[in-house]
Design a protein around this motif. Structure first.
Motif, PDB file in Angstrom:
ATOM      1  N   ILE A  24       0.853  -1.190   0.000  1.00  0.00           N
ATOM      2  CA  ILE A  24       0.000   0.000   0.000  1.00  0.00           C
ATOM      3  C   ILE A  24       0.886   1.237   0.000  1.00  0.00           C
ATOM      4  O   ILE A  24       1.722   1.409   0.889  1.00  0.00           O
ATOM      5  N   ARG A  25       0.724   2.091  -0.985  1.00  0.00           N
ATOM      6  CA  ARG A  25       1.526   3.303  -1.081  1.00  0.00           C
ATOM      7  C   ARG A  25       0.770   4.551  -0.653  1.00  0.00           C
ATOM      8  O   ARG A  25       1.363   5.600  -0.439  1.00  0.00           O
ATOM      9  N   ASN A  26      -0.538   4.432  -0.538  1.00  0.00           N
ATOM     10  CA  ASN A  26      -1.377   5.540  -0.085  1.00  0.00           C
ATOM     11  C   ASN A  26      -2.241   5.025   1.061  1.00  0.00           C
ATOM     12  O   ASN A  26      -3.085   4.151   0.868  1.00  0.00           O
ATOM     13  N   PRO A  27      -2.062   5.525   2.276  1.00  0.00           N
ATOM     14  CA  PRO A  27      -2.831   5.009   3.413  1.00  0.00           C
ATOM     15  C   PRO A  27      -4.336   5.170   3.266  1.00  0.00           C
ATOM     16  O   PRO A  27      -5.103   4.457   3.915  1.00  0.00           O
ATOM     17  N   ASP A  28      -4.770   6.091   2.387  1.00  0.00           N
ATOM     18  CA  ASP A  28      -6.204   6.245   2.154  1.00  0.00           C
ATOM     19  C   ASP A  28      -6.799   5.022   1.444  1.00  0.00           C
ATOM     20  O   ASP A  28      -8.023   4.845   1.435  1.00  0.00           O
ATOM     21  N   HIS A  29      -5.939   4.189   0.861  1.00  0.00           N
ATOM     22  CA  HIS A  29      -6.422   2.981   0.197  1.00  0.00           C
ATOM     23  C   HIS A  29      -6.630   1.830   1.174  1.00  0.00           C
ATOM     24  O   HIS A  29      -7.275   0.824   0.835  1.00  0.00           O
ATOM     25  N   ALA A  30      -6.076   1.942   2.369  1.00  0.00           N
ATOM     26  CA  ALA A  30      -6.014   0.801   3.276  1.00  0.00           C
ATOM     27  C   ALA A  30      -7.389   0.277   3.671  1.00  0.00           C
ATOM     28  O   ALA A  30      -7.668  -0.932   3.547  1.00  0.00           O
ATOM     29  N   VAL A  31      -8.255   1.139   4.157  1.00  0.00           N
ATOM     30  CA  VAL A  31      -9.552   0.694   4.655  1.00  0.00           C
ATOM     31  C   VAL A  31     -10.447   0.154   3.547  1.00  0.00           C
ATOM     32  O   VAL A  31     -10.994  -0.957   3.670  1.00  0.00           O
ATOM     33  N   PRO A  32     -10.630   0.869   2.427  1.00  0.00           N
ATOM     34  CA  PRO A  32     -11.479   0.290   1.379  1.00  0.00           C
ATOM     35  C   PRO A  32     -10.906  -1.000   0.789  1.00  0.00           C
ATOM     36  O   PRO A  32     -11.672  -1.894   0.404  1.00  0.00           O
ATOM     37  N   LEU A  33      -9.586  -1.129   0.742  1.00  0.00           N
ATOM     38  CA  LEU A  33      -8.984  -2.371   0.261  1.00  0.00           C
ATOM     39  C   LEU A  33      -9.297  -3.515   1.215  1.00  0.00           C
ATOM     40  O   LEU A  33      -9.679  -4.613   0.789  1.00  0.00           O
ATOM     41  N   ALA A  34      -9.137  -3.275   2.508  1.00  0.00           N
ATOM     42  CA  ALA A  34      -9.451  -4.305   3.492  1.00  0.00           C
ATOM     43  C   ALA A  34     -10.920  -4.705   3.418  1.00  0.00           C
ATOM     44  O   ALA A  34     -11.265  -5.899   3.489  1.00  0.00           O
ATOM     45  N   GLN A  35     -11.787  -3.729   3.252  1.00  0.00           N
ATOM     46  CA  GLN A  35     -13.217  -4.018   3.149  1.00  0.00           C
ATOM     47  C   GLN A  35     -13.527  -4.827   1.896  1.00  0.00           C
ATOM     48  O   GLN A  35     -14.367  -5.740   1.927  1.00  0.00           O
ATOM     49  N   ALA A  36     -12.842  -4.521   0.795  1.00  0.00           N
ATOM     50  CA  ALA A  36     -13.057  -5.258  -0.444  1.00  0.00           C
ATOM     51  C   ALA A  36     -12.629  -6.712  -0.305  1.00  0.00           C
ATOM     52  O   ALA A  36     -13.305  -7.629  -0.790  1.00  0.00           O
ATOM     53  N   ASP A 191      -2.253  -1.965  -9.947  1.00  0.00           N
ATOM     54  CA  ASP A 191      -3.061  -1.049 -10.753  1.00  0.00           C
ATOM     55  C   ASP A 191      -4.508  -0.984 -10.252  1.00  0.00           C
ATOM     56  O   ASP A 191      -5.127   0.085 -10.271  1.00  0.00           O
ATOM     57  N   LYS A 192      -5.026  -2.110  -9.761  1.00  0.00           N
ATOM     58  CA  LYS A 192      -6.391  -2.102  -9.229  1.00  0.00           C
ATOM     59  C   LYS A 192      -6.469  -1.256  -7.954  1.00  0.00           C
ATOM     60  O   LYS A 192      -7.460  -0.562  -7.714  1.00  0.00           O
ATOM     61  N   ILE A 193      -5.425  -1.336  -7.137  1.00  0.00           N
ATOM     62  CA  ILE A 193      -5.404  -0.529  -5.913  1.00  0.00           C
ATOM     63  C   ILE A 193      -5.311   0.951  -6.255  1.00  0.00           C
ATOM     64  O   ILE A 193      -6.066   1.780  -5.727  1.00  0.00           O
ATOM     65  N   GLU A 194      -4.390   1.290  -7.138  1.00  0.00           N
ATOM     66  CA  GLU A 194      -4.201   2.706  -7.490  1.00  0.00           C
ATOM     67  C   GLU A 194      -5.451   3.303  -8.124  1.00  0.00           C
ATOM     68  O   GLU A 194      -5.778   4.465  -7.901  1.00  0.00           O
ATOM     69  N   GLN A 195      -6.172   2.488  -8.892  1.00  0.00           N
ATOM     70  CA  GLN A 195      -7.380   2.967  -9.564  1.00  0.00           C
ATOM     71  C   GLN A 195      -8.633   2.780  -8.710  1.00  0.00           C
ATOM     72  O   GLN A 195      -9.740   3.060  -9.156  1.00  0.00           O
ATOM     73  N   ARG A 196      -8.443   2.281  -7.500  1.00  0.00           N
ATOM     74  CA  ARG A 196      -9.530   2.084  -6.541  1.00  0.00           C
ATOM     75  C   ARG A 196     -10.634   1.180  -7.101  1.00  0.00           C
ATOM     76  O   ARG A 196     -11.829   1.413  -6.888  1.00  0.00           O
TER      77      ARG A 196
END
Length: 216
Positions: A24-36, A191-196
């Protein structure tokens, strides 16, 4: 030695057949990624310490996604392990085992799951009282055949193979009696993480969990 008050290493490895190896390079991605990933049936999450956002990401997931069992990978030193415990990680996974790392693990309250690639390294881990291990780098170190060879002399050891594990070969690893789970990055493409694209990651998780169902 500090009492282990949380999950044991074996409980971590047996909480699901596939552990995503996440950068994870952006901490704002952490929670939605975990939820996904949770929505796709995956509960144990390994956040690698390969970015400056890793520890904050672990902390956010621990706080905001309580059903996830989040820990760290690429733990290389005692200081790393202490930082993971402070961030709220449930476990620490290392590519190898050093005296410093082992000494720190004995003082911390979270389990260490170190990597081994040979019988000698495995025996050193056993001497330290560790029976839940990462087999790394799995494909390069002999893959499925190596793990089959380990089973007879080391029946007490439970493995999580990581390194070269893909959608094409993970079921073969999971079919082995000494493998509790596998670790892989194919579930969390950068790429999926970066593109949310969280729904795409949920589908990858669902696919992996469904495919693993027939291997045990």
């Amino acid at each position: 030695m500090t009492e282990k008050k949380g999950l044991s290493a074996l409980e971590v490895l047996k909480n699901g057949p596939v552990i995503p190896v996440i950068v994870i390079r952006n901490p704002d991605h952490a929670v939605p990624l975990a939820q996904a990933l949770l929505a796709g049936g995956i509960r144990v999450l390994e956040i690698t310490l390969r970015s400056d956002a890793a520890l904050e990401s672990i902390s956010r997931i621990r706080s905001e996604v309580p059903d996830a069992l989040v820990g760290a990978g690429t733990v290389l030193s005692g200081q790393d392990l202490q930082a993971v415990a402070k961030a709220g990680g449930y476990f620490a996974i290392s590519p190898g085992l050093t005296p410093n790392l082992l000494a720190t693990a004995r003082q911390e309250s979270i389990p260490l799951i170190p990597g081994v690639a040979s019988a000698s390294e495995l025996m050193l881990a056993l001497e330290a009282g560790l029976t839940e291990l990462k087999f790394f780098p799995a494909q390069a170190a002999g893959g499925v055949e190596m793990l089959k060879s380990f089973n007879s002399p080391f029946p007490q050891v439970t493995f999580c193979p990581t390194g070269g594990i893909t959608l094409q070969n993970y079921k073969e690893y999971l079919s082995l009696k000494n493998v509790a789970c596998v670790g892989g990055s194919w579930l969390v493409p950068a790429d999926k993480i970066e593109q949310r694209e969280w729904s795409a990651i949920t589908r990858l998780a669902q696919e992996a969990v469904a495919g693993a169902a027939g291997t045990f």
